[in-house]
Design a protein around this motif. Structure first.
Motif, PDB file in Angstrom:
ATOM      1  N   ILE A 170     -11.914  -1.156  -4.554  1.00 55.74           N
ATOM      2  CA  ILE A 170     -10.818  -0.586  -5.345  1.00 55.74           C
ATOM      3  C   ILE A 170     -11.348   0.004  -6.655  1.00 55.74           C
ATOM      4  N   ARG A 225      -1.119   1.527  -8.904  1.00 54.32           N
ATOM      5  CA  ARG A 225      -1.736   2.007  -7.676  1.00 54.32           C
ATOM      6  C   ARG A 225      -2.835   1.073  -7.175  1.00 54.32           C
ATOM      7  N   HIS A 277     -13.091  -6.291  -1.614  1.00 56.04           N
ATOM      8  CA  HIS A 277     -11.950  -5.380  -1.779  1.00 56.04           C
ATOM      9  C   HIS A 277     -11.786  -4.960  -3.234  1.00 56.04           C
ATOM     10  N   ARG A 281      -2.752  -8.978  -2.588  1.00 60.80           N
ATOM     11  CA  ARG A 281      -3.682  -9.368  -1.524  1.00 60.80           C
ATOM     12  C   ARG A 281      -4.358 -10.706  -1.850  1.00 60.80           C
ATOM     13  N   ASP A 296       0.835  -1.212   0.000  1.00 61.50           N
ATOM     14  CA  ASP A 296       0.000   0.000   0.000  1.00 61.50           C
ATOM     15  C   ASP A 296       0.863   1.253   0.000  1.00 61.50           C
ATOM     16  N   ARG A 297       1.931   1.228   0.799  1.00 64.01           N
ATOM     17  CA  ARG A 297       2.830   2.394   0.811  1.00 64.01           C
ATOM     18  C   ARG A 297       3.554   2.543  -0.524  1.00 64.01           C
ATOM     19  N   ASP A 344       1.039   4.025  -3.035  1.00 61.05           N
ATOM     20  CA  ASP A 344       0.709   5.436  -2.846  1.00 61.05           C
ATOM     21  C   ASP A 344       1.705   6.361  -3.521  1.00 61.05           C
ATOM     22  N   PRO A 379      -1.464  -3.984  -5.971  1.00 61.80           N
ATOM     23  CA  PRO A 379      -1.781  -4.327  -4.575  1.00 61.80           C
ATOM     24  C   PRO A 379      -2.939  -5.309  -4.444  1.00 61.80           C
TER      25      PRO A 379
END
Length: 344
Positions: free
Chosen positions: A72, A14, A68, A22, A2-3, A6, A18
């Protein structure tokens, strides 16, 4: 991840990367457990219990991944269509659709996940077979019991597709003016002009009529009513109204008209029409135009403010004016200054 995401600018990096990480982090351990059960577990009962537990975890993981993914997708579309852009109407339309559809899809995913988790157990499957055998009666009972819930659900889908109301729309409902702040499958939150929140069922916007001030665009025409004497010249007033409108940053340069609306027994009624973008701007512009025109009349034509006329009758059939009040009263004339002083 996530970092790391970003700090990226690409939509693929982006959101999609991710999400895939996951998915792998959630599913790979479960499949490893399924493959290791036959090797290390020898008890049949323990194997069945662990198999059911792993199945529940797998179903919950898949449901979480799907939810999720839907969230998103909403985030990606929300960043693609931001409020305040030139295509603000399209942004509000997209935000309304994705907000309602996200909640609807997540609700369906949760219902299917719970049903699938319950079907893992043998007794629940037998109960499901019994329920299906009497599905006709059960369907009628559930239809009557959940008609409001289903009505709200259908109304939410209808609002999302037809969009009579959208997020950030300026509406008048229940004689109150405000903005649509939140849309759900069951209710709508309207933020009123004084910061109160009016919560209405979603079916309200299907069953009742309401005013939508921003359905196509945000331009509105405001009305200012003035009262003045018959002798007030109109042309200077029109020039002053045009000057006030051009000096205001709220005017959108579309409409500025001064008209004589009606004539009463005492004065004439004037109507000023001015246009602005958005309900708050229109209200503020109306107040500014009203204050400016009243000041203009008071400064330049104070004698033409609304007045009350009295016509005194003439004596002797209209040939001589009526004498003063003291002369007409005779002996009952007004008291002198000394007599008029109040008693101490």
């Amino acid at each position: 991840m996530d970092r790391w995401a970003d700090r990226r600018k690409s939509m693929l990096e982006r959101f999609l990367v991710p999400f895939m990480v996951r998915c792998l982090a959630a599913l790979i351990p479960i499949f490893v457990l399924f493959s290791l059960f036959p090797v290390f577990i020898t008890s049949v009962r323990l194997d069945a219990a662990l198999h059911n537990l792993a199945s529940l975890i797998l179903i919950a993981s898949i449901a979480g991944i799907l939810i999720h993914g839907v969230n998103i997708s909403e985030r990606a579309l929300s960043e693609r269509y931001r409020f305040g852009d030139e295509e603000d109407a399209i942004a509000r339309k997209v935000h309304t659709q994705i907000t309602v559809l996200r909640k609807l899809i997540n609700f369906i995913i949760i219902v299917l996940a719970v049903a699938s988790m319950m079907m893992v157990f043998e007794k629940v499957r037998q109960l499901g077979a019994s329920i299906l055998a009497s599905a006709g009666i059960l369907g009628v009972v559930l239809g009557f019991a959940a008609q409001k819930v289903l009505g709200n659900l259908i109304a939410g889908i209808q609002i999302a597709l037809t969009q009579p109301v959208q997020l950030n729309d300026a509406v008048i409902v229940e004689d109150e003016w405000g903005w649509v702040e939140e849309l759900t499958l069951t209710y709508v939150v309207v933020r009123l002009w004084d910061w109160r929140r009016l919560v209405l069922p979603i079916t309200y916007f299907v069953d009742h009529s309401f005013e939508n001030w921003t359905r196509r665009d945000k331009d509105l025409i405001g009305t200012v009513i003035l009262y003045a004497d018959y002798h007030l010249p109109m042309e200077p007033l029109r020039e002053e109204a045009q000057r006030l409108a051009e000096a205001s940053p709220l005017w959108n340069r579309r409409v500025c008209v001064v008209q004589t609306l009606e004539m009463t027994e005492r004065n004439k009624q004037l109507r000023v029409l001015v246009s602005a973008t958005g309900g708050p701007n229109t209200f503020d512009l109306r107040c500014a135009i009203r204050e400016g025109l009243i000041d203009f009349i008071c400064r330049h034509y104070p004698e033409y403010l609304p007045t009350v006329r009295l016509e005194m009758p003439l004596r002797n059939g209209g040939n001589e004016p009526q004498p003063p009040l003291t002369e007409a009263m005779g002996e009952n004339a007004l008291p002198n200054d000394a007599d008029s002083q109040p008693n101490s």
